[in-house]
Design an enzyme around this catalytic site. Sequence first.
Site, mmCIF file in Angstrom:
data_model
loop_
_atom_site.group_PDB
_atom_site.id
_atom_site.type_symbol
_atom_site.label_atom_id
_atom_site.label_comp_id
_atom_site.label_asym_id
_atom_site.label_seq_id
_atom_site.Cartn_x
_atom_site.Cartn_y
_atom_site.Cartn_z
ATOM 1 C CE LYS A 79 -3.932 1.842 2.735
ATOM 2 N NZ LYS A 79 -4.781 1.571 3.922
ATOM 3 C CB SER A 154 -8.102 3.372 3.032
ATOM 4 O OG SER A 154 -7.235 2.727 3.946
ATOM 5 C CB SER A 178 -8.232 0.500 5.906
ATOM 6 O OG SER A 178 -8.977 1.693 5.880
#
Lengths: 488, 485
Positions: A79, A154, A178
């Site tokens: 990420k 996210s 997330s």
Amino acid sequence: MALIDLTAHELKDLLQKNKISSEELTREYLNRISILDEKIRAFVTVTGELALQQAGKIDQRRAAGEALGALAGIPMALKDNMCTRGVKTTCSSQILNNFIPPYDAAVTERLLTAGAVLVGKCNMDEFAMGSSTENSGFFKTKNPYDEKAVPGGSSGGSAAAVAASEAVYTLGSDTGGSIRQPAAFCGVVGLKPTYGVVSRYGLIAYASSLDQIGPLTKDITDCALVLNEIAGPDPRDSTSAPVEKPDYTSFLSNGIKGLRIGLPKEYMGEGIAPGVASCLKQAAAKLEELGAVCEETSLPHTEYAMPAYYIIATAEASSNLARYDGVRYGLRIQGGDIIDMFKKTRGAGFGTEVKRRIMLGTYALSTGYYEAYYLKALKVRTLVKDDFDRAFTKYDCLLTPTAPTTAFRFGEKSQDPLAMYLQDVCTIPINLAGVPALSLPFGLLQGLPVGIQLIGKAFGEGTLLRVGYALEQNSALTRPRPDRLGAM
Amino acid sequence: MSVEYEVVIGLEVHTELKTKTKIFCSCPTEFGSEENTHVCPVCLGLPGVLPVLNKRVLEFAVRTGLALDCQIAGFSKFDRKNYFYPDLPKAYQISQYDLPICYHGCLEIEIGGAAKKIGITRIHMEEDAGKLVHDGATINTSAYSLGDYNRAGVPLLEIVSEPDLRSPEEARIYLEKLKAILEYIDVSDVKMEEGSLRCDANISLRPQGAKTLGTKAEIKNMNSFKALQKALEYEIERQRKILEKGGRIIQETRTWDDAQGVTASMRSKEEAHDYRYFPDPDLVPLVVDPQWVKEIKDSLPELPDTKRKRLTSEMALPDYDARIITGSKALADFFDRVVAGYNEPKTVSNWMMGELLRLLNAKGIEIDKCKVTPENFAALLQIQADGTISGTMAKTVFEEMFSTGQDPALIIREKGLVQISDEGILAGVIDKVIAANPQSVADYKAGKEKTLGSLVGQVMKETKGQANPRIVNKLLKEKLPLFPA
Ligand SMILES: [Zn+2]
């Protein structure tokens, strides 16, 4: 089966037996990314050259007879809020669009040391604030099951990359769901470990007391393998737990006979789509069939978790994101004086949701409101944690849906922040309590994956992997594959 | 009729700790290096990095707390103080808000011969900010400003006094005493010029006998003891004039302008920052082990007051001497080392108070830069006591030692400064002097005893000052009996 359909543990065997080389495998993945990612858009940055270099080195070391770790030579992605030395790390924000860290995050360092091959950095909601990846400062990522549906967030890019086989596994970060919610939406396995199990050093903070890094993988075994590499104490993170990690793969084959599993009724109420609820019931039935004892229980303070979360998380964020002022790095917009420069830089660099949360948090910490909001939220947090502590005196783990619905459509909730916040109603209490939780695919509804969530006591990752593995071995519902990808 | 006002002052003192490394990273704390050479991702506040507490900082804080009679908090924590300024890399300062590491202490000062206890409200740990150099006069009138982050993350202690000080003089004495203690326990360089000791003051006036406090002003930027006293004196007059005219004091922060000799308003209470303190989630709460605190307490060095009492009671020094010698740790250490080599404390004290301090003051040198080693100092006093050289010679030798740092024996040998005590040699010289000064001899014999001094002087002159005056006196008296034996 094609190479790109294989899990990390399957690829590990092929690599160890010299059936394939890491370079070959990496090229396969880079090729896949170059074809597919124009549509999926899981990546902010693809590190093709670097990946081939790393793969080449691993092949050489393997040829030299060196003993390599389980993940050596296997392509993965991070990420884009995890620092990578020399590789742009943006948090999907304009304010960090030019930021190249001079250091690796602890997880980057551990994976690279273990021989992992980094193919790229994944898109996300800006600064990890959001549940659909629509808040990325750059572009939207699509759900590999349906290009009109969001991948969740996210860590939407990380989940989509695994679902679309653009990386064998990825890391995400989870502050209120997330990792787990996008894992559920994209039909992959996602684990948020106990707070403190994985070092946060080099993870760009959203809410420091809630943030935790974890794996997104194709199956439970991969989840255990990745956790083996990234878990463990780190002197650079004061909140890292001084607990030696077990071998997480050792939990996989124990069976679940006699295990006590609670189903908190607060997670099955209003707002949970009927299809999701029925998948959960099927999962519970399967667990009973495998010898576990399932019964309804209660976590009475659940409804207060979300408001408390939005105070604590935004309060911390308002302070964590204050450093992006244009002075030392990142975006700078010149102004008439220093205050004007701060305002212009932050005004241009942050997106709407980030600004909204900074304002919420600033307000909650202001003189005159601190006691009424922030301190109150901390007390609620204690009550939520007590709920879990009590439940774990009776149960080995808890079972809930991961998200109230399957993946929704782009734009469906982006104009209504509250509706978006409700996406995390099943995941937020876990972060407040600091306990681990695993999201596992269990069935499809109209072609979109459903995720179920297993919640464990602190440092009880082993139990979650054990239950997840038992389900995975005994139900085809746990292994959906996006069959529409060919058409995309 | 005019109202008598009582002055109420409290001081907030910041002191940089002299740990080797910064409070939350391993960069060196060294002062005066090239800009931005002692920095790393942590003290520059780059994204994603985390602070880790330097345990020495905690130890120094506890040591300071114990030296100031504080309670040490068993449970303490760090908080974030949020505000935007380019010298603050994270846009928050890691500090301690409601649970400081030390609290409820006191410091005894002496004012007008009487002891007075000044309360210490609290002591807390925090990180220093960087330094900005502006192109123009201020940040807002500059085309650009340059940032140096070497100081960012250097550990600080903030020591807050109760509003127990009643005059600028008391404030100065308190700060001097505090400085001496910090120096004794070796936690800080306490140099006001280098900024390792900084002081802000809260000051208000109230009618004599009033119970409630008046509205205060906070005074900043006082960079010396003199500035502290002058700024407070100015501020008292400013506030008194306003009050006497029936005006109201505005709560505000004022800055001392040393060149103009005035304080000027910086910002009002309304303009004050809302720092939005909250517990730093990147650091875990501090749980201090009482056993560790006890170990620190047992290892505390002797503090100025105890040492002063020991010098007056055990070494019989006058209180005045003891006070000056213990006023700075360097001076006290020097004294101890000289006494270790020459165990006549009063003589050592006389020499230090007289010769040493005179020369240090005249040359504007600090004791730690003095070339005379305590060992050589002791050796000199021993040589004098042996009678090898006279007191006058010893002073000459000491001046030479002060400017060159040489060994006293070497100086004495090189200058041929050995005292003549041989009675045979001296008798010859005395006979010559008696023969050459018949008038003086006659006067002396006639009863003018003072004339003997001029005869001794003649002998000293003949021997270039090397004659032992005691023996010269004795021989002269023998040779010139006042009354026939
Ligand atoms: Zn540093």
